[in-house]
Design an enzyme around this catalytic site. Structure first.
Site, short mmCIF file in Angstrom:
data_model
loop_
_atom_site.label_atom_id
_atom_site.label_comp_id
_atom_site.label_asym_id
_atom_site.label_seq_id
_atom_site.Cartn_x
_atom_site.Cartn_y
_atom_site.Cartn_z
N HIS A 69 -2.35 -7.59 -9.19
CA HIS A 69 -1.76 -6.89 -10.36
C HIS A 69 -0.98 -7.87 -11.24
O HIS A 69 -0.95 -7.71 -12.46
CB HIS A 69 -0.78 -5.80 -9.88
CG HIS A 69 -1.41 -4.45 -9.71
ND1 HIS A 69 -2.05 -3.78 -10.73
CD2 HIS A 69 -1.47 -3.62 -8.63
CE1 HIS A 69 -2.48 -2.59 -10.28
NE2 HIS A 69 -2.15 -2.47 -9.00
N CYS A 111 -5.36 2.99 -6.10
CA CYS A 111 -4.27 2.40 -6.88
C CYS A 111 -3.59 3.50 -7.68
O CYS A 111 -4.27 4.35 -8.25
CB CYS A 111 -4.84 1.34 -7.82
SG CYS A 111 -3.61 0.56 -8.87
N HIS A 128 -3.60 -6.80 -2.98
CA HIS A 128 -3.80 -5.84 -4.07
C HIS A 128 -2.69 -5.98 -5.12
O HIS A 128 -2.96 -6.09 -6.31
CB HIS A 128 -3.81 -4.41 -3.48
CG HIS A 128 -3.92 -3.33 -4.49
ND1 HIS A 128 -5.02 -2.50 -4.60
CD2 HIS A 128 -3.05 -2.90 -5.46
CE1 HIS A 128 -4.83 -1.64 -5.58
NE2 HIS A 128 -3.65 -1.86 -6.13
N GLU A 129 -1.44 -6.02 -4.64
CA GLU A 129 -0.30 -6.12 -5.57
C GLU A 129 -0.25 -7.49 -6.24
O GLU A 129 0.06 -7.60 -7.42
CB GLU A 129 1.02 -5.81 -4.86
CG GLU A 129 1.11 -4.43 -4.23
CD GLU A 129 0.80 -3.28 -5.20
OE1 GLU A 129 1.02 -3.42 -6.40
OE2 GLU A 129 0.31 -2.23 -4.72
CO CO Z 1 -2.56 -0.97 -7.62
#
Ligand code: CO
Length: 169
Positions: A135, A89, A131-132
């Site tokens: 966030h 990341c 993954h995003e």
């Molecule tokens: Co990331």
């Protein structure tokens, strides 16, 4: 080209929940443009707005080489387990880890103009989406990682030793 500063781990903003985007204007496109410049410069696989300090539910991933601009995403359905496990990341420089992600995701989001898009991503792209997406809710991959490594070399060394162990089975 306008680069934005990438927020790193110690900043508590990364743990906050991003807000739904309601205005699709020139400012939103400008922010996406800056995020694209920033992720390309950093050679990342994706970037979310919170990583440049803006709590909006939007991010960029890459479908092969093409950027996909995603606003207000929803994960509708997923299946399988992704065999491509390595994850890093931009907000956690120098760290690597293994995270299990779905191999296929069915998603719904809005594009830069607010149009609703339904899409399906697989493999690395599905992994990047998840993954995003995390966030946006203040979740970092290290929360889900099995093991963490402080360098890419360390990670590769571990993988090789694991493969050897598997060969002996
Ligand atoms: Co990331």
């Amino acid at each position: 080209m306008a680069l934005r500063k990438i927020i790193t781990e110690e900043d508590p903003i990364l743990r906050k929940k991003s807000k739904v985007v309601t205005v699709f204007d020139a400012n939103l496109k400008e922010l996406f443009k800056d995020m694209l410049d920033t992720v390309n410069k950093a050679q990342g696989a994706g970037i979310s707005a919170v990583q440049v300090g803006i709590l909006k539910r939007m991010f960029i991933i890459f479908d092969h080489k093409d950027p996909v601009f995603i606003v207000n995403p929803e994960l509708i359905k997923y299946s399988g387990i992704n065999k491509i496990t390595m994850e890093g990341c931009l907000s956690l420089p120098g760290k690597w880890g293994d995270v299990e992600r779905p191999n296929k995701v069915w998603v719904k989001y809005q594009d830069q103009d607010g149009n609703i898009v339904e899409n399906k991503f697989t493999g690395f792209v599905a992994k990047a989406f998840c993954h995003e997406y995390d966030h946006l809710d203040g979740i970092l991959y290290v929360d889900k990682a099995d093991k963490l490594f402080n360098s890419y070399e360390e990670y590769i060394k571990y993988k090789k030793s694991q493969n050897k162990a598997d060969d002996k089975k």
